[in-house]
Design an enzyme around this catalytic site. Sequence first.
Site, PDB file in Angstrom:
ATOM      1  N   HIS A   1       0.836  -1.217   0.000  1.00  0.00           N
ATOM      2  CA  HIS A   1       0.000   0.000   0.000  1.00  0.00           C
ATOM      3  C   HIS A   1       0.865   1.259   0.000  1.00  0.00           C
ATOM      4  O   HIS A   1       0.414   2.321   0.413  1.00  0.00           O
ATOM      5  CB  HIS A   1      -0.952   0.045   1.198  1.00  0.00           C
ATOM      6  CG  HIS A   1      -1.676  -1.234   1.452  1.00  0.00           C
ATOM      7  ND1 HIS A   1      -2.904  -1.517   0.897  1.00  0.00           N
ATOM      8  CD2 HIS A   1      -1.322  -2.336   2.167  1.00  0.00           C
ATOM      9  CE1 HIS A   1      -3.288  -2.730   1.278  1.00  0.00           C
ATOM     10  NE2 HIS A   1      -2.336  -3.247   2.042  1.00  0.00           N
TER      11      HIS A   1
ATOM     12  N   SER B   1      15.056  22.209 -15.642  1.00  0.00           N
ATOM     13  CA  SER B   1      13.847  22.991 -15.874  1.00  0.00           C
ATOM     14  C   SER B   1      14.252  24.320 -16.489  1.00  0.00           C
ATOM     15  O   SER B   1      15.306  24.861 -16.173  1.00  0.00           O
ATOM     16  CB  SER B   1      13.124  23.220 -14.545  1.00  0.00           C
ATOM     17  OG  SER B   1      12.307  24.374 -14.637  1.00  0.00           O
TER      18      SER B   1
ATOM     19  N   LYS C   1      16.290  22.295 -10.514  1.00  0.00           N
ATOM     20  CA  LYS C   1      15.628  21.035 -10.858  1.00  0.00           C
ATOM     21  C   LYS C   1      16.519  20.035 -11.584  1.00  0.00           C
ATOM     22  O   LYS C   1      17.372  20.384 -12.381  1.00  0.00           O
ATOM     23  CB  LYS C   1      14.391  21.318 -11.742  1.00  0.00           C
ATOM     24  CG  LYS C   1      13.261  21.984 -11.021  1.00  0.00           C
ATOM     25  CD  LYS C   1      12.639  21.108  -9.926  1.00  0.00           C
ATOM     26  CE  LYS C   1      11.708  20.069 -10.484  1.00  0.00           C
ATOM     27  NZ  LYS C   1      10.411  20.616 -10.882  1.00  0.00           N
TER      28      LYS C   1
ATOM     29  N   GLU D   1       9.857   9.077 -16.565  1.00  0.00           N
ATOM     30  CA  GLU D   1       8.455   9.474 -16.757  1.00  0.00           C
ATOM     31  C   GLU D   1       7.944   9.026 -18.124  1.00  0.00           C
ATOM     32  O   GLU D   1       6.804   8.577 -18.272  1.00  0.00           O
ATOM     33  CB  GLU D   1       8.315  10.988 -16.623  1.00  0.00           C
ATOM     34  CG  GLU D   1       8.616  11.489 -15.214  1.00  0.00           C
ATOM     35  CD  GLU D   1       8.719  13.004 -15.182  1.00  0.00           C
ATOM     36  OE1 GLU D   1       7.710  13.655 -14.916  1.00  0.00           O
ATOM     37  OE2 GLU D   1       9.814  13.538 -15.434  1.00  0.00           O
TER      38      GLU D   1
END
Length: 478
Positions: free
Chosen positions: A176, A297, A303, A310
């Site tokens: 979980h 970024s 970043k 992704e």
Amino acid sequence: MNDKSPRDKSQRDKNQSEQTANQAWGGRFAAGPAAIMQEINASIGFDRKLWRQDIRGSLAHAAMLAQQGIIGADDESAIRTGLAQIQAEIEAGGFVFDAALEDIHMNIEARLIERIGEAGKRLHTARSRNDQVATDFRLYVRDAIDGLDGQMLGLMRALAERAEIHAADPMPGFTHLQTAQPVTFGHHLLAYVEMLARDRGRFADARARLNQCPLGSAALAGTPFPIDRNATAAALGFDRPTANSLDAVSDRDFALEFLSAASICAMHLSRFAEEIVLWCSAPYRFVTLSDRFTTGSSIMPQKRNPDAAELVRAKIGRILGSFVGLLMVMKGLPLAYAKDTQEDKEPVFDAADALTLSLAAMEGMVRDLTPNLVRMRELAGSGFSTATDLADWLVRVLKLPFRSAHHVTGRLVAKAEARSVGLADLSLAEMQAEEAGITADIFSFLTVEASLASRTSFGGTAPGNVRAAARNWIEALS
Ligand code: ARG
């Protein structure tokens, strides 16, 4: 005609005009297609990708035709030379693909006729584009499976090698996404090796079923020519010829099986990619990826984004979309061939490319990432991750029924939680207040290392198990 230069532009424009009937099948046609007809009909924009398979198929077909005395040896030799020249032209980028010639089959055949004349016109004897495309496409899917198989092996190897190194390094195991019990990082990585092994199995099963040759099924009913289908099947590396001509020219279940296996594999990669995304995030900090697999970024200078992970996480979308798309194309199609099946190629090409890229990116990331072992070790011991070990001790040593042990442990967890400390930080007296039989012995069972070492059941996370499993994989994969 033995012109070595690519067909010139004006000739191509003439072919595309709406006035001229198709050279290959236009005998009964007075005029050419409407522009929109050509646009919806032509597949050359994408099926040019099949050119290698198409030439391979034609070479096998021509050799068989000559062997069977259906065309002359001189014709076959001219065809062979012509196809070799066309192959060189395509490789050199000089071949002009012409939408007026619809597809890869007629583009190559037309060029062959341009180059070698009459002999080229004999190539299509005892063959139809229907069995031709079914053959080309099976060859393509088979090649794709072979390429992907090598890549899956590469990724499995990268995982197994890292797993061996980290066979004893603790990380929190989750259920979980809540801290559950400590596991080792190596054990976690080997979970994906198992998944990939099954993915390979699914592709291998699909490959074994698709490996029958449709060539010689002709348009739908077979052919009166004395062809030798065993010869062409063998020449193209198929196990045998397909047994029913209607089935052979019309079904695309082999492509669906490929897409189904690809979807499941992409799902596995998506799960792993999601973990890498999580692991790279500030709250986790389990791993860092180098400059090679991250991006910056444009606005936030601090970043470092895991874009590759992704994108791998996302590729399942188009791969499963391809599977569902083709399944819908095939649904309700009457026997035998229908042009609908021309829609089989783009989804397969797209899915194969997406999976190829995903596997390459995943292997790159697995080899690139640096695990933060201190951080993982720290979290492996947090969140009462050894509570089960305490309960198990009560069962083994004090012979409590597991349900009672669970209850006692739950009360101890509540006690520790109220004091914001770990289970091992409770005093013996505090423990004995819940269960009088507990001895100081218990403390040595509440460490992460003890927990890991105890999980020796087959398939469990004990470092010895993980090391042996990693070794087995490394040997099996080398
Ligand atoms: N481009 C076609 C396809 O991909 C080849 C077969 C065409 N056959 C036909 N009878 N029109 O399906």
